[in-house]
Motif scaffolding. Sequence first.
Motif, mmCIF file in Angstrom:
data_model
loop_
_atom_site.group_PDB
_atom_site.id
_atom_site.type_symbol
_atom_site.label_atom_id
_atom_site.label_comp_id
_atom_site.label_asym_id
_atom_site.label_seq_id
_atom_site.Cartn_x
_atom_site.Cartn_y
_atom_site.Cartn_z
ATOM 1 N N LEU A 147 46.398 5.763 -77.623
ATOM 2 C CA LEU A 147 45.033 5.304 -77.382
ATOM 3 C C LEU A 147 45.025 4.396 -76.164
ATOM 4 C CD1 LEU A 147 43.956 4.261 -81.002
ATOM 5 C CD2 LEU A 147 43.452 6.400 -79.826
ATOM 6 N N GLU A 148 43.882 4.355 -75.485
ATOM 7 C CA GLU A 148 43.778 3.471 -74.329
ATOM 8 C C GLU A 148 43.683 2.010 -74.785
ATOM 9 O OE1 GLU A 148 39.582 5.306 -74.870
ATOM 10 O OE2 GLU A 148 41.638 5.982 -75.046
ATOM 11 N N LYS A 152 40.904 -4.684 -79.063
ATOM 12 C CA LYS A 152 40.151 -5.425 -78.040
ATOM 13 C C LYS A 152 40.138 -6.922 -78.340
ATOM 14 C CE LYS A 152 36.528 -2.872 -78.653
ATOM 15 N NZ LYS A 152 35.232 -2.193 -78.774
ATOM 16 N N VAL A 193 46.089 -2.141 -78.051
ATOM 17 C CA VAL A 193 44.936 -1.273 -78.334
ATOM 18 C C VAL A 193 43.766 -2.000 -78.984
ATOM 19 C CG1 VAL A 193 46.361 0.812 -78.441
ATOM 20 C CG2 VAL A 193 45.799 -0.394 -80.570
ATOM 21 N N ARG A 249 40.748 -0.337 -77.137
ATOM 22 C CA ARG A 249 39.875 0.693 -77.711
ATOM 23 C C ARG A 249 39.433 0.375 -79.134
ATOM 24 N NH1 ARG A 249 36.495 3.764 -78.742
ATOM 25 N NH2 ARG A 249 36.554 6.013 -79.030
ATOM 26 N N THR A 291 35.362 1.300 -84.043
ATOM 27 C CA THR A 291 36.584 2.089 -83.920
ATOM 28 C C THR A 291 37.666 1.399 -84.735
ATOM 29 O OG1 THR A 291 35.963 2.869 -81.729
ATOM 30 C CG2 THR A 291 38.287 3.024 -82.315
#
Length: 196
Positions: free
Chosen positions: A98-99, A133, A131, A102, A36
């Motif tokens: 966005l979470e 990780k 956002v 992510r 992502t």
Amino acid sequence: MNHPSNPTPPGAGKNSYDLIDPATLWAALNLPPGITFLDLGCGRGNYSLAAADLIGPSGLVYAVDLWEEGIAALKERAAREGRANLKPLAAGASQVPLESGRVDVGLMATVLHDLVEAGTAAGALAEVSRVIKAGGRLAIVEFHKIDGPPGPPRPIRLDPAEVEALVAPYGFVRQQTVNLGPYNYLITFMKKDRTP
């Protein structure tokens, strides 16, 4: 949300992709398939389109920009070309829809200097940190601190040490700096794992 007094962001429609050596950029980033990817301040989406090709159909590129006309054009192009792995989103850098955690790789291509100039860099970097990780990467393309054109005036430009000073407080550790040609450079960071 556009304000009548400032209908488009300062860098709207400007494109640095034609100024860089794309082969050097993508070799340095070495994006694996299926990740992502976030292109924050994507503009016309040239970086987003290239990233979507590299990460393939199992990956996902979020192309985020406040410039609504640019996002609309990118959505139309993605639909026309059947690019299901490209998701253009109209949003500001300090409100990324966005979470948390992510994103594997975030890119800010020649936008950080505009955010610093506008006084919004802190909010944008806090969002980027949220956002991306733990163990993910942040890639920043900026202009060499030399006189232009092309690019912004020299006092607005950020050298690698200035970029590092801006992003380090948000949990990012510098990895490498790569020259992308006569006008631009890439600096990459890894997000630290914040667990105790």
